[in-house]
Structure formats: C-alpha cells, structure tokens
Design an enzyme around this catalytic site. Structure first.
Site, PDB file in Angstrom:
ATOM      1  N   ASP A  13      78.577  12.884  54.307  1.00  0.00           N
ATOM      2  CA  ASP A  13      80.128  12.776  54.612  1.00  0.00           C
ATOM      3  C   ASP A  13      80.456  11.691  53.914  1.00  0.00           C
ATOM      4  OD1 ASP A  13      82.370  12.892  56.238  1.00  0.00           O
ATOM      5  OD2 ASP A  13      81.624  11.340  57.518  1.00  0.00           O
ATOM      6  N   ASP A  15      84.190   9.622  55.142  1.00  0.00           N
ATOM      7  CA  ASP A  15      84.765   8.557  55.896  1.00  0.00           C
ATOM      8  C   ASP A  15      83.890   8.419  57.069  1.00  0.00           C
ATOM      9  OD1 ASP A  15      87.368   8.516  54.627  1.00  0.00           O
ATOM     10  OD2 ASP A  15      87.355  10.450  55.129  1.00  0.00           O
TER      11      ASP A  15
END
Ligand code: XBP
Ligand code: MG
Length: 232
Positions: A13, A15
């Site tokens: 991922d 953020d």
C-alpha cells in the site's frame, strides 16, 4: 510471513505504509484547496481520522458534503475541481521534500531484492500522487522499480473492495499464494485478505487503533519486517 522461493512479490500500500503522506501532505493539501476555492471548510487531524474511513480523496469530499447536510450530488462538479487542486497542492508539498519514505523502507526493498522477491504498489490514491511520491521521495533512494502499479483510476471499486489487489495479481500473472501485502489500515487489510493474500500491518499515524485481527503480523515500523525470513 514472506517465504523467499514461495513468495514472488510483496504488494505495498502507499499512503501510510510507504510514507506518512496523509498527515504530512494530503490533509494540508485538502485545506489549501478549500481555502483556494473560497470554501469555509477546514479539516482538523481528528476530522481527518474519521474521514479516512472513506477511501479515495474525491469520495472523501462527497462524504464530507453529505455529513454536513449539503447536496453532495449537486456539488459533484465543483468538488471534482477541489480534488484536482488538492492533488496539485499534494505535488507541491512532495516537491518540497516534506515526506520521506518510512524508516526501513529502503532496507526492506533491498532485502527483498537480495532474496529475489519483487515488489509492487496497490493503492487507492491517484496515479499523479504515486508519481509525485516516486519521483520526489523514492527514486532518489536508488531502489528497484515496482513490478506492478495499481492506482485509484485503475479500479471501479476502491478498498476495502479486493479489486485493486485482484488486478495486481492478474497483471503479475501470479496466484494470491505467491504474493503477500503490507498495509496500514483496516480497509486496506480487508481488501488484501479478500483477494486471498497474507497481510502484514505496519501501524501508521491515523489507523494505529483500528482492529487488525485478520492480519498475519502487526508491527510498528517497516524496520521490524526487514529480517524477511522471520515473518514466516
Ligand atoms: C489512500 C486513500 C487516498 C488518499 C487520497 O488509501 O484513501 O484516497 O487519502 O488520495 P490506501 P486521492 O492507503 O488504503 O490506498 O485524493 O488521490 O484519492
Ligand atoms: Mg494506506
């Protein structure tokens, strides 16, 4: 959790996981865009912690409009412009060098490379934001390029829907058992688990108190994942 030889790619991922972009870049960029548009909106860190339960910056704007009793659909066009301005401010903040990769990111990537494990990116953020993070904060670290990149525009349904992870697996041509994911949020963890992936959680500023029962491992920092064999 990562087994070199069995696992061929670790899907990251973006953020909160690769860098603390939410508090250091997205949130101030939203507030700059609100001021620029002449809106009286201003999100505090506590507001943003709640709003982050909705993935996708544009979807977050629609939800806020709805929460404060506005006709979100009637505002759709102007909020699209606010979102575009937000991403412009995001790029400016990234260019200032304000958001480095999280501790251990480079060492983890180099350790994966030494073990012949590739890496990829599965995010619900916009492609332009990934590009800004890559060129301003990651490429200067001189690391291998990701084997696959899936961003918000690539999918019809954002996390916790598994579509982004399923698309990454399809593009890699690998089954879920040959990959695993690193996430920082419950929505991200659910997306990866629903796609059949094992998940490591690295705790981040806004999601550290969420429930991560379905994850295989939960750590405070990426540095703790560096001895990759110990995840097993
Ligand atoms: C990230 C997001 C993104 C960013 C904003 O979620 O929810 O929406 O906050 O990006 P995850 P955009 O880390 O689970 O992928 O404004 O470009 O949508
Ligand atoms: Mg995240």
């Amino acid at each position: 959790m990562i087994i070199p030889g069995k696992h061929r790619c670790v899907l990251f991922d973006v953020d909160g996981t690769i860098a603390e972009t939410e508090g250091h870049a997205h949130l101030p960029a939203f507030n700059r865009a609100f001021a620029e548009a002449g809106l009286s909106w201003h999100w505090s860190r506590e507001d943003y912690r709640q709003l982050l339960k909705t993935t996708g910056g544009f979807e977050r704007l629609l939800r806020h409009a709805h929460d404060i009793g506005e006709d979100a659909e009637a505002l759709r066009e102007s909020l699209l412009q606010v979102h575009r301005a937000k991403n412009r401010h995001f790029a400016t903040i990234m260019q200032s060098g304000a958001v480095p990769a999280r501790a251990g990111f480079r060492t983890l990537l180099m350790t994966l490379a030494l073990n012949n494990v590739a890496w990829g990116v599965v995010t619900t953020t916009s492609r332009a934001n990934w590009d800004a993070l890559w060129s301003c904060s990651l490429a200067p670290l001189v690391i291998p390029e990701p084997a696959v990149i899936v961003c918000g525009e690539d999918v019809g349904a954002k996390k916790p829907d598994p579509e982004a992870y399923e698309l990454a697996l399809a593009r890699l041509g690998l089954p879920a058992q040959r990959c695993c994911a690193i996430e920082d949020s419950r929505n991200g963890m659910l997306a990866a688990r629903l796609a059949g992936l094992a998940v490591a959680i690295v705790k981040s500023e806004f999601f550290r108190d969420e429930r991560f029962d379905e994850a295989q491992v939960v750590v405070d920092e990426l540095t703790e994942l560096v001895p990759v064999m110990e995840w097993v």
